[in-house]
Write a protein that holds these residues in place. Sequence first.
Motif, PDB file in Angstrom:
ATOM      1  N   LYS A  41       0.819  -1.203   0.000  1.00 21.97           N
ATOM      2  CA  LYS A  41       0.000   0.000   0.000  1.00 21.97           C
ATOM      3  C   LYS A  41       0.862   1.265   0.000  1.00 21.97           C
ATOM      4  N   LEU A  42       1.914   1.286   0.826  1.00 23.11           N
ATOM      5  CA  LEU A  42       2.775   2.471   0.913  1.00 23.11           C
ATOM      6  C   LEU A  42       3.605   2.650  -0.356  1.00 23.11           C
ATOM      7  N   ILE A  43       4.015   1.543  -0.987  1.00 23.12           N
ATOM      8  CA  ILE A  43       4.755   1.655  -2.250  1.00 23.12           C
ATOM      9  C   ILE A  43       3.859   2.279  -3.315  1.00 23.12           C
ATOM     10  N   LEU A  44       2.584   1.904  -3.329  1.00 24.14           N
ATOM     11  CA  LEU A  44       1.653   2.506  -4.277  1.00 24.14           C
ATOM     12  C   LEU A  44       1.479   3.995  -3.990  1.00 24.14           C
ATOM     13  N   ASP A  45       1.348   4.359  -2.704  1.00 26.20           N
ATOM     14  CA  ASP A  45       1.285   5.782  -2.336  1.00 26.20           C
ATOM     15  C   ASP A  45       2.514   6.525  -2.844  1.00 26.20           C
ATOM     16  N   TYR A  46       3.668   5.892  -2.637  1.00 24.96           N
ATOM     17  CA  TYR A  46       4.922   6.529  -3.039  1.00 24.96           C
ATOM     18  C   TYR A  46       4.968   6.730  -4.551  1.00 24.96           C
ATOM     19  N   LEU A  47       4.613   5.707  -5.315  1.00 21.93           N
ATOM     20  CA  LEU A  47       4.674   5.800  -6.774  1.00 21.93           C
ATOM     21  C   LEU A  47       3.708   6.858  -7.296  1.00 21.93           C
ATOM     22  N   ASN A  48       2.518   6.953  -6.707  1.00 18.64           N
ATOM     23  CA  ASN A  48       1.578   7.991  -7.124  1.00 18.64           C
ATOM     24  C   ASN A  48       2.143   9.384  -6.864  1.00 18.64           C
ATOM     25  N   ALA A  49       2.771   9.563  -5.704  1.00 19.53           N
ATOM     26  CA  ALA A  49       3.371  10.857  -5.387  1.00 19.53           C
ATOM     27  C   ALA A  49       4.553  11.150  -6.303  1.00 19.53           C
ATOM     28  N   GLU A  50       5.367  10.153  -6.570  1.00 19.43           N
ATOM     29  CA  GLU A  50       6.533  10.334  -7.446  1.00 19.43           C
ATOM     30  C   GLU A  50       6.086  10.717  -8.855  1.00 19.43           C
ATOM     31  N   ASN A  51       5.062  10.036  -9.391  1.00 16.11           N
ATOM     32  CA  ASN A  51       4.566  10.355 -10.738  1.00 16.11           C
ATOM     33  C   ASN A  51       3.983  11.766 -10.788  1.00 16.11           C
ATOM     34  N   ALA A  52       3.263  12.151  -9.710  1.00 13.40           N
ATOM     35  CA  ALA A  52       2.713  13.508  -9.667  1.00 13.40           C
ATOM     36  C   ALA A  52       3.832  14.547  -9.638  1.00 13.40           C
ATOM     37  N   ASN A  53       4.912  14.244  -8.947  1.00  7.39           N
ATOM     38  CA  ASN A  53       6.043  15.167  -8.877  1.00  7.39           C
ATOM     39  C   ASN A  53       6.730  15.286 -10.239  1.00  7.39           C
TER      40      ASN A  53
END
Length: 838
Positions: A41-53
Amino acid sequence: MADNNPHLFLTNLAIEYNYQPRQGFSSDNIPERNRDLHSDKLILDYLNAENANIQFRNERQENQLPLRGGSYWEFTGKEGYDLITKSLEDLNKNVRLLNIKTNGDTPENTTIKAVLFVPQNEEQIFRKKIIDYKFKNTKAGNPKNAPLVQSIEYISLANILSLWTDKPDLIPENEPQWCEIWFYLGDNFEILNQSIQTSCEIIDIQISTQILKFPERIVYLIRANRDQIVELINQCDFIAEIKLLKETAKFWLNESNVDQVQWVEDLLQRTSFVFAHDIGICVLDTGINNGHQLLNPVLHNSDRHSVNPTWGVNDHDGHGTLMAGIATYGDLQLILESQEKFEVNHKISSVKVLPPTGENDKELYGAITFQGVSRSEIAAPDRTQLFAMAVTSEEKIFRGRPTSWSSTIDQISFGSFDGKKRLMILSAGNVRDEVEFQNYPNSNISISVEDPAQSWNALTIGAVTDKTIITDGSYNGHNPIADVGELSPYSSTSTNWERKKWPLKPDIVLEGGNILKAPDNSIVGTIDDYSILSTSKRPSNTQFDAFWGTSAATAYGAWMCAKILSYYPQAWPETVRGLIIHSAEWTNALINQFSIDLTKKSAISNLMRICGYGVPNLNKAIQNTQSSFTLISEEEIKPFTINEDGRVIAKDMHFYKLPWPKELLLGLGETKVKFRITLSYFIEPAPGEVGWKDRYRYQSFGFRFEVNTPTDTEEEFLARVNLALRDEDEIIETNNNSDRWLIGANLRNLGSVHSDIWEATAAEISTCNFIAIYPVIGWWKERKYLEKWKEKARYSLLISLETPIQEIDIYSPIYKLIATPISVPISNKVNSQNNLNR
């Protein structure tokens, strides 16, 4: 000696010990997690934030817009649990924790959020921590990084709400408003400053020339709306927090109705101005008019200043001159009515910090306060000065948290700029509206002490009242809102503050006047009978004006402090503050008004957030009767050091084996005696929302005291103290005999002054003469690279013993045991008005 029993200053009595604080204990509340599900779950959160950045940066570059050198990330903990923020930051990679916010009213519904700035290409450290948690174990067989990863509920990019630390609805939407913007201050101020100035010019943001520096923080004042703030976040690195600039309150005062010139002349004939020691009170206010006959002897033209020369030095409002009258003479009405001779031992100086028209140009008020203090000290470099300020912001403090203004007060007191300690005496701020007076005293409980009175180091003064008699016949059938000895209707409180974090404010309460209500319970207001008499700014028209509220109480508190300093001119500012608090008691009227059960610590906590330690008694603050004594120790201690592993650890504690009239106390047997200890020191602030979680503390350090029990041997006592020495979060109120103390360790240890009372039999107290003073955690310890662990700190310790049997002489035996007591000139006798419990 019964008429002149000074306090006894101890020298070279503290024994320095290196102590061994307990290690390895953790009280973090971490939720249980399913390892695979949570990490995915946290890896998915991280990837979404990274892509948005990535998308954000690409869009900025395509449109050739200025771009910051990294990204802002927000980590949210699970409701009701801790967030392990200390493991998020990586100083080697310049990943910086910017702020920590807690939302919720109880531990069960509290959520912790942390915002970090991450330089470009360093974002992978978060993903690596999560991956390691999923696939790697520690030597003990536990998931790697488990405390950190399990404490995280969400990961996302931060936005304006993440960095805005005021109430969300205060963000200026369309019309630009003045805001404080706090940056992390690294090694290169010039580069950071140029970047901020350039961005503000590009975005068309007005920026003040005033800046304020703190350890690791620099504060700018900008005038901007939401869109401009968002764009500034898009362009700038290391923005730690943004908040609305607090407005400064002004006081509008009524003029006096009587011109009594003959009173002034009579008083001057009876008054001697004896400045044996160069002691003064500096009033930071609207200026002071020294054309008044009562003020001219203590306030020379060379001691009148302004932070802005174009404002002039005269009092445009009257408030500063009213402050000066009480700060010089104390209870002016009492001494005018008296025929006794009176002596003034301190001077007055004035610094105008409020403009004659308009606002303060929205400048940072902390900087103006600092300039005011500096101007007075530069003009009188050899004078020992106290600083009184009854100027506050009407914008309520958010649950007691520090602001740039209150933090500057703490810096000034601590001597962050020049190493010089100072006592700042502040008003708590007033209840003002008629609707609020109608709801007395519930309104006082709900209305917060005002900025900057939440300052840890300042002596903050609230108000009580004894004024209930009406001599004006036109008010027949009317009544006062408050009864004799109750809380003044003007006094604000800290009842709604976060209770386990911030100091107990106000520290004390003094006369602040009352308010009249009509037979139909409508509010009439303050009348002359319910006001405090002071000097008028227009002595050609009237000699006296009415004064009230926490301003009047603050001026009186400053006068009391000056009297103490006149008796003990070498006393530290920490000692003067300590003596005021050490002498204070709760009146029966206050206890009864709020139905306080003094056997319950929770009830005492409620009382102290209303009136602090109570009403001080100047007689007790200055001298003793034969049935009491007060010992004072002013000492330096090195709180921290560095060990062989390069880790900052606690270093020294002080151990006192007090000279004690043991045989006398044993002879008194079951007679009840009162044993009181007050520990007063100034902290160095580290302000900002990064303040009060794990390594990030507002206080630089703290001190605590422990007293042996009647059954402790010296060895047992020292061993017990060593076991208690651990990080502040790990101090648990067990096995420290807190129940014998009236206030108790958990409550008294808030802030930077700790006072408590133990009432027991003389026989029980006869062997309780071992006291330990030891340091607790602060940012001096946790911010190793700032090298504050190399520095010393100082404290003032006050110990008193009092028996209710006036015929018993316990002062003389202790006097004989002290080698070098401070002698006080017989001429410095306390004036009759000094007994506040009259």
